[in-house]
Design a protein around this motif. Structure first.
Motif, PDB file in Angstrom:
ATOM      1  N   MET A  58      -7.069  84.578  24.987  1.00 40.28           N
ATOM      2  CA  MET A  58      -6.905  85.112  26.337  1.00 40.28           C
ATOM      3  C   MET A  58      -5.759  84.397  27.047  1.00 40.28           C
ATOM      4  O   MET A  58      -5.428  83.267  26.716  1.00 40.28           O
ATOM      5  N   ARG A  59      -5.230  85.078  28.030  1.00 39.56           N
ATOM      6  CA  ARG A  59      -4.198  84.439  28.835  1.00 39.56           C
ATOM      7  C   ARG A  59      -4.768  84.178  30.244  1.00 39.56           C
ATOM      8  O   ARG A  59      -5.141  85.113  30.944  1.00 39.56           O
TER       9      ARG A  59
ATOM     10  N   GLU B 275     -29.364  82.720  35.704  1.00 36.13           N
ATOM     11  CA  GLU B 275     -30.295  83.714  36.240  1.00 36.13           C
ATOM     12  C   GLU B 275     -29.916  85.116  35.806  1.00 36.13           C
ATOM     13  O   GLU B 275     -30.745  86.015  35.776  1.00 36.13           O
ATOM     14  N   ASN B 276     -28.648  85.308  35.540  1.00 36.67           N
ATOM     15  CA  ASN B 276     -28.187  86.631  35.125  1.00 36.67           C
ATOM     16  C   ASN B 276     -27.289  86.477  33.905  1.00 36.67           C
ATOM     17  O   ASN B 276     -26.157  86.007  34.019  1.00 36.67           O
ATOM     18  N   ASN B 277     -27.815  86.839  32.735  1.00 35.77           N
ATOM     19  CA  ASN B 277     -26.976  86.727  31.543  1.00 35.77           C
ATOM     20  C   ASN B 277     -26.483  88.099  31.077  1.00 35.77           C
ATOM     21  O   ASN B 277     -26.243  88.326  29.907  1.00 35.77           O
ATOM     22  N   ALA B 278     -26.315  88.963  32.072  1.00 39.48           N
ATOM     23  CA  ALA B 278     -25.752  90.282  31.756  1.00 39.48           C
ATOM     24  C   ALA B 278     -24.371  90.442  32.389  1.00 39.48           C
ATOM     25  O   ALA B 278     -23.835  91.540  32.421  1.00 39.48           O
ATOM     26  N   THR B 279     -23.800  89.357  32.898  1.00 44.75           N
ATOM     27  CA  THR B 279     -22.461  89.482  33.484  1.00 44.75           C
ATOM     28  C   THR B 279     -21.415  89.278  32.394  1.00 44.75           C
ATOM     29  O   THR B 279     -21.713  88.744  31.318  1.00 44.75           O
ATOM     30  N   VAL B 280     -20.202  89.690  32.692  1.00 49.96           N
ATOM     31  CA  VAL B 280     -19.116  89.542  31.723  1.00 49.96           C
ATOM     32  C   VAL B 280     -18.884  88.056  31.418  1.00 49.96           C
ATOM     33  O   VAL B 280     -18.445  87.681  30.339  1.00 49.96           O
ATOM     34  N   PHE B 281     -19.245  87.186  32.377  1.00 55.53           N
ATOM     35  CA  PHE B 281     -19.031  85.747  32.197  1.00 55.53           C
ATOM     36  C   PHE B 281     -20.148  85.093  31.378  1.00 55.53           C
ATOM     37  O   PHE B 281     -19.922  84.120  30.683  1.00 55.53           O
ATOM     38  N   THR B 282     -21.362  85.626  31.498  1.00 52.60           N
ATOM     39  CA  THR B 282     -22.517  84.906  30.953  1.00 52.60           C
ATOM     40  C   THR B 282     -23.237  85.618  29.804  1.00 52.60           C
ATOM     41  O   THR B 282     -24.159  85.047  29.226  1.00 52.60           O
TER      42      THR B 282
ATOM     43  N   GLN C   5     -19.134  76.603  26.069  1.00 54.10           N
ATOM     44  CA  GLN C   5     -20.015  77.754  25.829  1.00 54.10           C
ATOM     45  C   GLN C   5     -19.753  78.864  26.839  1.00 54.10           C
ATOM     46  O   GLN C   5     -19.722  80.044  26.500  1.00 54.10           O
ATOM     47  N   LEU C   6     -19.595  78.438  28.089  1.00 51.45           N
ATOM     48  CA  LEU C   6     -19.353  79.431  29.147  1.00 51.45           C
ATOM     49  C   LEU C   6     -18.009  80.135  28.929  1.00 51.45           C
ATOM     50  O   LEU C   6     -17.906  81.352  29.061  1.00 51.45           O
TER      51      LEU C   6
ATOM     52  N   ARG D 205     -15.901  86.528  25.002  1.00 53.60           N
ATOM     53  CA  ARG D 205     -16.605  87.648  24.380  1.00 53.60           C
ATOM     54  C   ARG D 205     -16.759  88.802  25.377  1.00 53.60           C
ATOM     55  O   ARG D 205     -16.593  89.960  25.039  1.00 53.60           O
ATOM     56  N   GLY D 206     -17.094  88.438  26.614  1.00 54.90           N
ATOM     57  CA  GLY D 206     -17.247  89.458  27.644  1.00 54.90           C
ATOM     58  C   GLY D 206     -15.951  90.209  27.874  1.00 54.90           C
ATOM     59  O   GLY D 206     -15.923  91.439  28.010  1.00 54.90           O
TER      60      GLY D 206
END
Lengths: 230, 81
Positions: free
Chosen positions: A1-2, A119-126, A217-218, A224-225
């Protein structure tokens, strides 16, 4: 990524962010706040520090930097933005994220390792995080997230509270709250899901030598997101 | 030139830890204090023809930069200038 790492006068985690991203194999550009235009980028990182010396309120003056207009356009068009610590404060001041970050309840500058619950692992970040719990450094004097109760509840319902301070077992309690943040909130995301602000420092935890790798990890999850978005 | 004094304070109901510390210290010194809130005062020298214009400009500055409407209230008064 850039990646683009924004540099304000008084930013002091810009080099950390640059190093971490470079270490993780990404291309990284520093972007001076006085520039009018963001370069082509896959994600903008607004790093920690004390932009404009934290004068008036943290993030309040940085918000009017020449670069910010282009950054807001980029965010509104769906571009990924990660605000860390002072970067989170800049994002709330800019209005890209709701709420405000106030002086820590205990009046202390808290510099320590801190457990976080995703709390939210459905975001593009998580979405790509293996663990629910992360251990990351915090270092701030003004990290007490505040939002009026009703709005906080709404944020919760919309799944926009991404991280909360917790203990090693994942208990979210006043004892595991380092700064008095409402609801132990450590990180939130915008409605569109492309702008994340967080007080903890993932860029300081990408090498075992520095005490932890949960930050890596993040960033791996973010990559991946991002790949999923393309 | 008009002088306008801007007072900025955390909204009622929002914890002011600095105020709490000050109030605690005053109580320790034996003063009959039940609470304190710490705010900011900003003294502005504004180019304006009338008092009204100066106040309006100061309020606009508060809304745009000086105060954060999410957590702070502000009040502007004319100074000596």
């Amino acid at each position: 990524m850039r990646f683009s790492v924004v540099v304000f006068p008084g930013s002091n985690c810009d080099a950390d962010a640059w190093h971490a991203l470079d270490y993780l194999g990404h291309e990284v550009d520093y972007v001076w706040h006085g520039q009018q235009k963001l370069p082509a980028t896959d994600c903008v990182v607004i790093p920690g520090g004390f932009s404009y010396g934290d004068y008036l309120r943290p993030g309040s003056i940085a918000r009017f930097s020449p670069l910010m207009e282009s950054l807001v356009d980029y965010a509104n068009a769906g571009g990924l933005v990660l605000g860390i610590c002072n970067g989170f404060q800049v994002l709330t001041e800019t209005g890209l994220l709701p709420g405000a970050l106030l002086q820590n309840q205990n009046l202390q500058f808290r510099c320590q390792w801190q457990w976080l619950k995703t709390e939210n692992n459905a975001t593009v970040f998580t979405a790509g995080l293996n663990n629910h719990l992360l251990r990351l450094p915090i270092a701030h004097g003004d990290g007490r997230f505040y939002l009026p109760t009703e709005e906080l509840r709404q944020l919760e319902q919309e799944g926009r509270i991404v991280f909360r301070y917790c203990d090693e077992q994942g208990n979210v309690s006043p004892d595991s709250n380092p700064n008095g943040a409402e609801g132990n909130v450590a990180g939130i995301i915008n409605k569109q899901g492309n702008v994340l602000g967080m007080m903890p420092h993932p860029e300081r935890a990408v090498e075992a030598l520095l005490g932890g790798t949960d930050g890596a990890q993040l960033f791996a999850s973010l990559q991946r997101g991002w790949e999923g978005l393309r | 030139m008009k002088e306008v004094r801007v007072y900025i304070q955390l909204k009622q109901g929002i914890l002011d830890p600095q105020g709490k510390a000050v109030s605690g210290a005053l109580q320790q010194l034996g003063f009959p204090v039940n609470g304190a809130r710490v705010g900011k005062e900003i003294v502005l020298e504004i180019e304006a023809d009338t008092d009204q214009q100066a106040l309006e400009l100061a309020e606009e500055m508060c809304r745009k930069l000086l105060a954060n409407p999410v957590v702070e209230d502000f009040r502007c008064t004319l100074g000596e200038g």
